[in-house]
Design an enzyme around this catalytic site. Structure first.
Site, PDB file in Angstrom:
ATOM      1  CG  HIS A  77      55.774 114.763 -49.562  1.00 17.32           C
ATOM      2  ND1 HIS A  77      55.448 113.880 -50.776  1.00 17.32           N
ATOM      3  CD2 HIS A  77      55.110 114.585 -49.388  1.00 17.32           C
ATOM      4  CE1 HIS A  77      54.161 114.069 -50.923  1.00 17.32           C
ATOM      5  NE2 HIS A  77      53.652 114.031 -50.203  1.00 17.32           N
ATOM      6  CD  GLU A 130      60.444 114.773 -54.391  1.00 15.20           C
ATOM      7  OE1 GLU A 130      59.128 113.848 -54.708  1.00 15.20           O
ATOM      8  OE2 GLU A 130      61.308 114.773 -55.262  1.00 15.20           O
TER       9      GLU A 130
END
Ligand code: SF4
Length: 293
Positions: A77, A130
Protein backbone atom coordinates in the site's frame (compact mmCIF):
# COMPACT_ATOMS: atom_id res chain seq x y z
CA UNK A 1 -23.98 -27.70 -10.22
CA UNK A 2 -21.52 -25.80 -12.37
CA UNK A 3 -18.83 -23.85 -10.51
CA UNK A 4 -16.92 -21.16 -12.41
CA UNK A 5 -13.83 -19.41 -11.09
CA UNK A 6 -13.24 -15.86 -12.34
CA UNK A 7 -10.46 -15.66 -14.91
CA UNK A 8 -8.61 -13.08 -12.82
CA UNK A 9 -8.21 -14.88 -9.51
CA UNK A 10 -5.22 -15.43 -7.25
CA UNK A 11 -2.61 -12.89 -6.22
CA UNK A 12 -2.16 -9.77 -8.32
CA UNK A 13 1.26 -8.68 -9.53
CA UNK A 14 1.80 -6.18 -6.65
CA UNK A 15 0.91 -8.68 -3.94
CA UNK A 16 3.12 -11.40 -5.48
CA UNK A 17 6.01 -8.94 -5.57
CA UNK A 18 5.47 -7.78 -1.95
CA UNK A 19 5.30 -11.37 -0.70
CA UNK A 20 8.42 -12.38 -2.65
CA UNK A 21 10.39 -9.51 -1.13
CA UNK A 22 9.08 -10.30 2.36
CA UNK A 23 9.79 -14.05 2.23
CA UNK A 24 13.20 -13.30 0.77
CA UNK A 25 14.09 -11.11 3.78
CA UNK A 26 12.58 -13.54 6.29
CA UNK A 27 14.39 -16.55 4.78
CA UNK A 28 17.74 -14.97 4.00
CA UNK A 29 18.42 -12.44 6.72
CA UNK A 30 21.86 -13.42 8.03
CA UNK A 31 21.74 -11.43 11.29
CA UNK A 32 19.22 -13.28 13.42
CA UNK A 33 19.35 -10.50 16.07
CA UNK A 34 17.86 -8.04 13.59
CA UNK A 35 14.09 -8.01 13.92
CA UNK A 36 11.94 -7.55 10.82
CA UNK A 37 8.99 -5.15 11.09
CA UNK A 38 6.09 -3.95 8.95
CA UNK A 39 3.21 -1.54 9.59
CA UNK A 40 0.16 -3.75 9.92
CA UNK A 41 -0.10 -6.73 7.62
CA UNK A 42 1.87 -6.92 4.37
CA UNK A 43 -1.31 -7.87 2.51
CA UNK A 44 -4.96 -7.92 3.62
CA UNK A 45 -5.32 -11.63 4.13
CA UNK A 46 -5.62 -13.06 7.66
CA UNK A 47 -4.22 -16.52 6.71
CA UNK A 48 -1.09 -15.06 5.08
CA UNK A 49 -0.63 -12.58 7.93
CA UNK A 50 -0.53 -15.46 10.40
CA UNK A 51 1.99 -17.40 8.29
CA UNK A 52 4.31 -14.36 8.07
CA UNK A 53 4.07 -13.82 11.85
CA UNK A 54 5.12 -17.42 12.43
CA UNK A 55 8.15 -16.84 10.19
CA UNK A 56 9.21 -13.89 12.34
CA UNK A 57 7.61 -10.78 10.81
CA UNK A 58 6.60 -8.35 13.58
CA UNK A 59 3.52 -6.47 12.42
CA UNK A 60 3.22 -3.25 14.42
CA UNK A 61 0.71 -0.43 14.84
CA UNK A 62 3.07 2.35 15.96
CA UNK A 63 6.48 3.43 14.72
CA UNK A 64 7.71 3.54 18.36
CA UNK A 65 7.50 -0.24 18.43
CA UNK A 66 10.33 -0.50 15.88
CA UNK A 67 13.66 -1.42 17.45
CA UNK A 68 16.84 0.33 16.39
CA UNK A 69 19.02 -1.37 13.74
CA UNK A 70 16.20 -3.53 12.45
CA UNK A 71 14.75 -4.21 9.00
CA UNK A 72 11.52 -2.47 8.03
CA UNK A 73 9.33 -3.60 5.12
CA UNK A 74 7.08 -1.00 3.44
CA UNK A 75 3.98 -2.95 2.42
CA UNK A 76 2.34 -2.89 -1.02
CA UNK A 77 0.00 0.00 0.00
CA UNK A 78 3.01 2.33 0.40
CA UNK A 79 3.66 4.90 3.14
CA UNK A 80 4.29 8.66 3.45
CA UNK A 81 7.93 9.39 2.49
CA UNK A 82 8.58 11.42 5.69
CA UNK A 83 7.66 8.43 7.81
CA UNK A 84 9.89 6.06 5.83
CA UNK A 85 12.75 8.49 6.22
CA UNK A 86 12.14 8.81 9.94
CA UNK A 87 12.39 5.02 10.33
CA UNK A 88 15.57 4.98 8.24
CA UNK A 89 17.27 7.81 10.17
CA UNK A 90 15.89 7.72 13.72
CA UNK A 91 15.59 3.95 13.98
CA UNK A 92 18.74 3.37 11.91
CA UNK A 93 16.82 0.66 10.10
CA UNK A 94 17.22 -0.87 6.67
CA UNK A 95 14.18 -0.21 4.45
CA UNK A 96 12.82 -2.84 2.07
CA UNK A 97 10.30 -1.07 -0.15
CA UNK A 98 7.52 -3.42 -1.29
CA UNK A 99 5.23 -0.59 -2.45
CA UNK A 100 3.37 -1.76 -5.56
CA UNK A 101 4.57 0.09 -8.70
CA UNK A 102 0.95 1.04 -9.47
CA UNK A 103 0.70 2.71 -6.04
CA UNK A 104 4.02 4.45 -6.69
CA UNK A 105 2.55 5.83 -9.90
CA UNK A 106 -0.42 7.29 -7.98
CA UNK A 107 2.00 8.83 -5.44
CA UNK A 108 4.12 10.35 -8.22
CA UNK A 109 1.05 11.79 -9.97
CA UNK A 110 -0.16 13.36 -6.71
CA UNK A 111 3.30 14.89 -6.18
CA UNK A 112 3.35 16.25 -9.73
CA UNK A 113 -0.10 17.85 -9.36
CA UNK A 114 0.84 19.37 -6.04
CA UNK A 115 4.12 20.79 -7.37
CA UNK A 116 2.29 22.31 -10.34
CA UNK A 117 -0.23 24.27 -8.31
CA UNK A 118 -3.24 21.97 -8.58
CA UNK A 119 -5.69 21.49 -5.72
CA UNK A 120 -5.34 17.71 -5.45
CA UNK A 121 -8.42 15.52 -5.12
CA UNK A 122 -7.63 12.04 -3.91
CA UNK A 123 -10.57 9.72 -4.55
CA UNK A 124 -10.61 6.85 -2.06
CA UNK A 125 -11.21 5.74 1.52
CA UNK A 126 -9.92 8.37 3.97
CA UNK A 127 -8.38 5.89 6.40
CA UNK A 128 -6.96 3.42 3.89
CA UNK A 129 -3.15 3.11 4.22
CA UNK A 130 -2.69 3.73 0.48
CA UNK A 131 -4.45 7.11 0.79
CA UNK A 132 -2.40 8.03 3.87
CA UNK A 133 0.72 7.26 1.81
CA UNK A 134 -0.42 9.30 -1.22
CA UNK A 135 -1.24 12.29 1.00
CA UNK A 136 2.39 12.29 2.11
CA UNK A 137 3.42 13.35 -1.42
CA UNK A 138 1.20 16.46 -1.45
CA UNK A 139 2.67 19.69 -0.09
CA UNK A 140 0.71 21.52 2.63
CA UNK A 141 -3.07 21.30 2.85
CA UNK A 142 -3.83 21.88 -0.80
CA UNK A 143 -5.80 18.65 -1.14
CA UNK A 144 -8.99 16.85 -0.18
CA UNK A 145 -9.87 13.17 0.07
CA UNK A 146 -13.18 12.45 -1.65
CA UNK A 147 -14.98 9.27 -0.65
CA UNK A 148 -18.28 9.71 -2.45
CA UNK A 149 -20.31 11.97 -4.71
CA UNK A 150 -21.69 13.93 -1.74
CA UNK A 151 -18.17 15.10 -0.84
CA UNK A 152 -18.01 17.01 -4.15
CA UNK A 153 -20.26 19.70 -2.58
CA UNK A 154 -17.52 20.41 -0.01
CA UNK A 155 -14.75 20.99 -2.57
CA UNK A 156 -13.74 24.66 -2.46
CA UNK A 157 -13.91 26.57 -5.76
CA UNK A 158 -10.47 26.35 -7.32
CA UNK A 159 -8.70 27.47 -10.46
CA UNK A 160 -7.10 24.12 -11.14
CA UNK A 161 -8.15 20.71 -9.83
CA UNK A 162 -5.98 17.61 -10.23
CA UNK A 163 -7.32 14.12 -9.56
CA UNK A 164 -5.73 10.84 -8.54
CA UNK A 165 -7.65 7.77 -7.43
CA UNK A 166 -6.96 4.88 -5.06
CA UNK A 167 -5.69 1.98 -7.17
CA UNK A 168 -8.52 -0.33 -6.10
CA UNK A 169 -11.52 2.00 -6.52
CA UNK A 170 -14.30 1.29 -8.96
CA UNK A 171 -14.50 2.93 -12.38
CA UNK A 172 -18.13 3.86 -11.62
CA UNK A 173 -17.11 5.94 -8.60
CA UNK A 174 -14.36 7.68 -10.56
CA UNK A 175 -16.83 8.57 -13.33
CA UNK A 176 -19.48 9.77 -10.89
CA UNK A 177 -17.14 12.08 -8.97
CA UNK A 178 -15.10 13.46 -11.86
CA UNK A 179 -18.32 14.02 -13.82
CA UNK A 180 -19.33 16.70 -11.32
CA UNK A 181 -16.03 18.58 -11.15
CA UNK A 182 -16.96 21.05 -13.90
CA UNK A 183 -19.29 22.61 -11.32
CA UNK A 184 -16.13 23.67 -9.45
CA UNK A 185 -13.61 24.71 -12.07
CA UNK A 186 -12.71 25.09 -15.75
CA UNK A 187 -9.38 23.31 -15.51
CA UNK A 188 -9.21 19.66 -14.48
CA UNK A 189 -6.39 17.18 -14.87
CA UNK A 190 -7.47 13.61 -14.15
CA UNK A 191 -5.04 10.76 -13.67
CA UNK A 192 -6.88 7.48 -13.66
CA UNK A 193 -4.60 5.55 -11.31
CA UNK A 194 -6.91 2.55 -10.85
CA UNK A 195 -4.57 -0.38 -11.51
CA UNK A 196 -4.99 -2.79 -14.44
CA UNK A 197 -5.65 -5.83 -12.32
CA UNK A 198 -8.47 -4.03 -10.49
CA UNK A 199 -10.18 -3.12 -13.80
CA UNK A 200 -9.90 -6.69 -15.07
CA UNK A 201 -11.12 -8.28 -11.83
CA UNK A 202 -14.08 -5.94 -11.60
CA UNK A 203 -15.09 -6.55 -15.23
CA UNK A 204 -14.81 -10.30 -14.97
CA UNK A 205 -16.72 -10.35 -11.64
CA UNK A 206 -19.49 -8.27 -13.21
CA UNK A 207 -19.86 -10.72 -16.11
CA UNK A 208 -19.78 -13.73 -13.81
CA UNK A 209 -22.38 -12.21 -11.46
CA UNK A 210 -24.74 -11.71 -14.40
CA UNK A 211 -24.24 -15.27 -15.58
CA UNK A 212 -24.63 -17.25 -12.32
CA UNK A 213 -27.20 -17.95 -9.59
CA UNK A 214 -24.84 -17.45 -6.64
CA UNK A 215 -21.61 -15.48 -6.30
CA UNK A 216 -18.94 -16.18 -3.70
CA UNK A 217 -16.35 -13.43 -3.19
CA UNK A 218 -13.29 -14.67 -1.31
CA UNK A 219 -10.90 -12.36 0.52
CA UNK A 220 -10.13 -10.35 3.64
CA UNK A 221 -12.98 -8.31 5.08
CA UNK A 222 -10.46 -5.43 5.42
CA UNK A 223 -9.36 -5.71 1.79
CA UNK A 224 -10.66 -2.66 -0.13
CA UNK A 225 -10.54 -4.35 -3.54
CA UNK A 226 -12.38 -7.45 -2.25
CA UNK A 227 -15.11 -5.31 -0.69
CA UNK A 228 -15.52 -3.48 -4.03
CA UNK A 229 -15.86 -6.83 -5.83
CA UNK A 230 -18.61 -7.77 -3.39
CA UNK A 231 -20.43 -4.46 -3.98
CA UNK A 232 -20.15 -4.78 -7.77
CA UNK A 233 -21.41 -8.37 -7.70
CA UNK A 234 -24.24 -7.65 -5.24
CA UNK A 235 -25.60 -4.91 -7.48
CA UNK A 236 -26.09 -7.47 -10.24
CA UNK A 237 -26.64 -10.66 -8.28
CA UNK A 238 -28.41 -10.41 -4.93
CA UNK A 239 -27.17 -13.88 -3.92
CA UNK A 240 -23.62 -12.63 -3.37
CA UNK A 241 -21.66 -13.69 -0.27
CA UNK A 242 -18.30 -12.36 0.91
CA UNK A 243 -16.25 -14.92 2.85
CA UNK A 244 -12.67 -15.09 4.13
CA UNK A 245 -12.49 -18.87 4.27
CA UNK A 246 -14.28 -21.98 2.96
CA UNK A 247 -15.38 -22.59 6.58
CA UNK A 248 -17.95 -19.80 6.23
CA UNK A 249 -19.83 -21.47 3.34
CA UNK A 250 -23.44 -22.35 4.16
CA UNK A 251 -25.25 -25.22 2.35
CA UNK A 252 -28.52 -23.26 2.13
CA UNK A 253 -26.87 -20.72 -0.21
CA UNK A 254 -26.64 -23.41 -2.89
CA UNK A 255 -30.06 -25.08 -2.58
CA UNK A 256 -31.62 -25.53 -6.04
CA UNK A 257 -28.85 -23.42 -7.65
CA UNK A 258 -27.30 -24.46 -10.94
CA UNK A 259 -24.41 -22.08 -11.54
CA UNK A 260 -22.02 -20.69 -8.95
CA UNK A 261 -19.36 -18.06 -9.58
CA UNK A 262 -16.24 -17.56 -7.44
CA UNK A 263 -14.14 -14.42 -7.52
CA UNK A 264 -11.32 -13.35 -5.22
CA UNK A 265 -9.52 -10.19 -4.17
CA UNK A 266 -5.99 -9.31 -5.22
CA UNK A 267 -4.60 -10.64 -1.93
CA UNK A 268 -6.52 -13.93 -1.95
CA UNK A 269 -4.27 -16.96 -2.60
CA UNK A 270 -5.39 -19.31 -5.38
CA UNK A 271 -5.29 -22.17 -2.84
CA UNK A 272 -8.10 -20.48 -0.87
CA UNK A 273 -10.22 -20.19 -4.03
CA UNK A 274 -9.68 -23.88 -4.86
CA UNK A 275 -10.56 -24.89 -1.31
CA UNK A 276 -13.82 -22.93 -1.65
CA UNK A 277 -14.59 -24.69 -4.96
CA UNK A 278 -13.94 -28.13 -3.42
CA UNK A 279 -16.18 -27.38 -0.45
CA UNK A 280 -19.03 -26.25 -2.72
CA UNK A 281 -18.62 -29.49 -4.73
CA UNK A 282 -18.96 -31.48 -1.50
CA UNK A 283 -22.07 -29.51 -0.49
CA UNK A 284 -23.53 -30.18 -3.95
CA UNK A 285 -22.90 -33.94 -3.66
CA UNK A 286 -24.52 -34.07 -0.22
CA UNK A 287 -27.57 -32.15 -1.41
CA UNK A 288 -27.91 -34.43 -4.43
CA UNK A 289 -27.68 -37.52 -2.21
CA UNK A 290 -30.29 -36.14 0.19
CA UNK A 291 -32.67 -35.33 -2.66
CA UNK A 292 -32.51 -38.97 -3.84
CA UNK A 293 -33.15 -40.44 -0.39
S1 SF4 B 1 -4.34 -4.43 -6.53
FE1 SF4 B 1 -3.19 -3.27 -8.08
S2 SF4 B 1 -2.26 -1.61 -6.91
FE2 SF4 B 1 -2.90 -3.11 -5.42
S3 SF4 B 1 -1.12 -4.39 -5.09
FE3 SF4 B 1 -2.32 -5.37 -6.70
S4 SF4 B 1 -1.47 -4.61 -8.63
FE4 SF4 B 1 -0.77 -3.26 -6.99
Amino acid sequence: MEIIISRYSGYCFGVKRALKLTYNVLDNSTDKNKKIFSFGSIINNPGVTEKLSKKGLVQIKDIDEIENNSIFIVRSHGMPPDLINKIRVEKKSEIIDATCPFVKKAQARAEFLSENGYFVLVIGNKNHPEILGIKGYIAGNNYMVVENEKDVDRIPDNKKIGVVVQTTQTREKLLLITGRLLEKTREILIYNTICDTTWKRQDSTKKLAADTDVMIIVGGKDSANTVHLKEISKEINNSTYHIESFKELKPEWFKNKKRVGISGGASTPMDDIIEVKRTIEKIDKQQLKMSKE
